[in-house]
Design a protein around this motif. Structure first.
Motif, PDB file in Angstrom:
ATOM      1  N   ARG A 175     129.775 -71.567  63.188  1.00 12.50           N
ATOM      2  CA  ARG A 175     131.303 -71.570  62.650  1.00 12.50           C
ATOM      3  C   ARG A 175     131.212 -71.232  60.996  1.00 12.50           C
ATOM      4  N   LEU A 176     130.687 -71.219  60.493  1.00 11.84           N
ATOM      5  CA  LEU A 176     129.861 -70.916  59.348  1.00 11.84           C
ATOM      6  C   LEU A 176     130.002 -69.387  58.690  1.00 11.84           C
ATOM      7  N   ARG A 177     128.816 -68.690  59.868  1.00 17.22           N
ATOM      8  CA  ARG A 177     128.434 -67.482  60.371  1.00 17.22           C
ATOM      9  C   ARG A 177     129.741 -66.874  60.505  1.00 17.22           C
ATOM     10  N   LEU A 178     130.731 -67.147  61.325  1.00 18.67           N
ATOM     11  CA  LEU A 178     131.781 -66.801  61.673  1.00 18.67           C
ATOM     12  C   LEU A 178     132.926 -66.355  60.822  1.00 18.67           C
ATOM     13  N   VAL A 179     132.876 -67.578  59.695  1.00 19.19           N
ATOM     14  CA  VAL A 179     133.941 -67.437  58.706  1.00 19.19           C
ATOM     15  C   VAL A 179     133.201 -65.913  57.320  1.00 19.19           C
ATOM     16  N   VAL A 180     132.343 -66.694  57.551  1.00 20.55           N
ATOM     17  CA  VAL A 180     131.734 -65.498  56.413  1.00 20.55           C
ATOM     18  C   VAL A 180     131.721 -63.663  56.951  1.00 20.55           C
ATOM     19  N   VAL A 181     131.694 -63.961  58.636  1.00 22.13           N
ATOM     20  CA  VAL A 181     131.084 -62.709  59.034  1.00 22.13           C
ATOM     21  C   VAL A 181     133.316 -62.299  58.724  1.00 22.13           C
ATOM     22  N   PHE A 182     133.721 -62.871  59.117  1.00 19.09           N
ATOM     23  CA  PHE A 182     135.439 -62.242  58.926  1.00 19.09           C
ATOM     24  C   PHE A 182     135.520 -62.550  57.464  1.00 19.09           C
ATOM     25  N   GLY A 183     135.375 -63.507  56.467  1.00 17.93           N
ATOM     26  CA  GLY A 183     135.710 -63.218  54.634  1.00 17.93           C
ATOM     27  C   GLY A 183     135.268 -61.583  54.678  1.00 17.93           C
TER      28      GLY A 183
END
Length: 520
Positions: A16-24
């Protein structure tokens, strides 16, 4: 929460954190790029517009006012003209430089910005302004207007200069671009806030998308764990037509097939166990009658002058031996059936192991062939009958295939989980390496030439099953000094063991040590 559960949750959070970081990062890159381009375009537009207006006004003032001065103006004339030029709509400071009638250099400044002097004009700009250009068809003027931007004390300025053609004065302007800089700073702040809002919005959107994507994955993980725990009726709710929905359908199909396969295997296994149990029970009645007859025949054989024909006597002895063997086999089959069905129970008691082993050896008249190395006072919570089955099989097996003397030793291991270790060692040739992995297999016999040996082939497997329900283990190995060693490990007091009460009265059978060790 278990260590495995914590690790799974951390992995899920990490995804989940990786998805948020990539989107960010994507949103931040896009927002910064768009803001940078927007700021650069607006900056150039604002500065160019202000600059062109100032230069256009200055050029017009130079033509109209400075161009009307005489070729050798006085300082007062320059001062007055500079003041008039500075009163234009653009509000810039003006400096006029010329030579008077005596050939002296005179200056006229509008007095703005704390006094505009020639030292405020960059030397490179002064050189460019005073450089005479060659007049050609493409260049109709000998002198041109030049400008430059500079920063002093964190304030941007526009400096420009031009010379009146035909020997007139040279004029310079100084225009503060601070209002435009403030507007650009406000624009930069606005773009920065917009970038921050875009980043926050992208993070929230990424969180929402991650939840949407990972929720089915999480449900799939939970369903897989439930399936692994034996809950074969676990299914996923399928909605949509995307790849995750296809994955859920595939999981449901696999779970359904697995449930059907396991149900079929369980039904066949249950049928097999029921068949063995029923067969064993049915055999006990005729075996009881046959055993009674064979006991009479055996007594007659032992009685001197029993009257048996010498030709018949071997057959009678074979019938007696095989009847006893068949009776043991039926009892062992019933015991195995109880283990397979999970109905075998323990009746625990506090037992002195030295006394228990001595009783086992004495009951089978093995005192002369077995050496016991066990101190009294070593106790354990065990089922005495089942421990006797284990010991009888291990010691009898060692006597049969290894030969005497057989040494039985008992030690107590006082570690974090106290246990007792009972080792049974013989002095035979040992167990072949290819046989060691199979010594506890049911009906396994190393020599195919002895399929009708006295043992049933179930004794060691029954001993191992009895050790397991005590929470223990039996291992087989070869001693470096020769011979085979069977090691029984039992917990001294396992709180997981219960006392459900008296068990099935049929559970009295054992192989009494008559099992093959697997030696040829």
């Amino acid at each position: 929460m278990t260590r495995k559960g914590v690790w799974s949750r951390l992995r899920l959070t990490s995804l989940r954190l990786r998805l948020v970081v990539v989107f960010g990062l994507v949103a931040l890159t896009a927002a910064v790029s768009a803001s940078g381009i927007a700021y650069w375009l607006n900056r150039e537009a604002v500065l160019t517009r202000a600059q062109d207006a100032v230069l256009r006004d200055f050029e017009q003032e130079m033509q109209n006012r400075a161009g009307s001065l005489s070729a050798a103006p006085t300082q007062d004339e320059l001062q007055y003209t500079a003041g008039q030029m500075a009163d234009s709509g653009q509000r810039f400071a003006v400096l006029l430089v010329a030579r008077d009638a005596d050939g002296r250099t005179v200056y006229g400044s509008s007095g703005g910005l704390g006094g505009f002097s020639l030292s405020d004009v960059p030397a490179s700009l002064r050189t460019a302004v005073n450089r005479r250009q060659q007049v050609t068809a493409a260049n109709s003027h000998a002198y041109h207007l030049y400008w430059q931007r500079m920063v002093e004390d964190d304030t941007p300025y526009l400096v420009a200069g031009a010379r009146v053609t035909g020997g007139g004065p040279t004029g310079y302007l100084l225009k503060s671009l601070e209002p435009e800089a403030k507007d650009l700073n406000s624009l930069a702040w606005s773009l920065g806030i917009a970038t921050g809002l875009a980043l926050i919005g992208s993070a929230l959107l990424a969180q929402a998308l991650a939840t949407t994507v990972l929720k089915p994955v999480h449900r799939l993980g939970v369903a897989a764990r439930r399936l692994g725990e034996g809950k074969l009726d676990t299914r996923l709710r399928v909605s949509g037509t995307d790849e995750l929905a296809d994955l859920s359908r595939t999981f449901n199909s696999a779970a359904e097939a697995l449930e059907k396969r396991v149900a079929d295997m369980a039904a066949r296994e249950s049928s097999s166990r029921r068949f063995v149990a029923d067969m064993s029970h049915e055999l006990r009645t005729p075996l009881t009658a046959i055993t009674a007859v064979t006991e009479v025949l055996e007594d007659e054989l032992e009685f001197e002058g029993g009257g048996f024909d010498p030709m018949i006597e071997p057959a009678v002895r074979l019938v007696v031996s095989e009847t006893r063997r068949l009776n043991d086999l039926v009892e062992n089959l019933m015991e195995v059936t109880r283990f397979d069905a999970g109905t075998a129970r323990l009746v625990l008691d506090d037992v002195d192991l030295a006394d228990q082993i001595t009783a086992c050896i004495d009951a089978r008249a093995w005192l002369d062939a077995v050496e016991l190395d066990a101190e009294r006072g070593i106790h354990a919570q065990v089922d005495p009958r089942r421990l006797d089955v284990i010991l009888a099989n291990l010691i009898g097996n060692a006597l049969k295939h290894g030969g005497s003397p057989v040494r039985v030793s008992v030690t107590a291991v006082n570690e974090e989980n106290p246990e007792v270790v009972i080792a049974v060692r013989d002095h035979g040739p040992g167990i072949p390496e290819d046989v060691l992995p199979h010594v506890f297999d049911r009906f396994y016999k190393a020599s195919a030439s002895r399929p009708r040996s006295e043992g049933s082939g179930l004794g060691l497997s029954i001993a191992l099953a009895n050790a397991h329900i005590h929470g223990g283990e039996i291992t087989a190995a070869n001693s470096p000094d020769g011979g085979a060693v069977f090691t029984l490990r039992l917990p001294q007091d396992d709180p997981a063991l219960t006392e459900p009460g008296p068990e099935d009265p049929d559970a009295e059978g054992s192989d009494n040590g008559k099992d093959a060790k697997g030696q040829s």
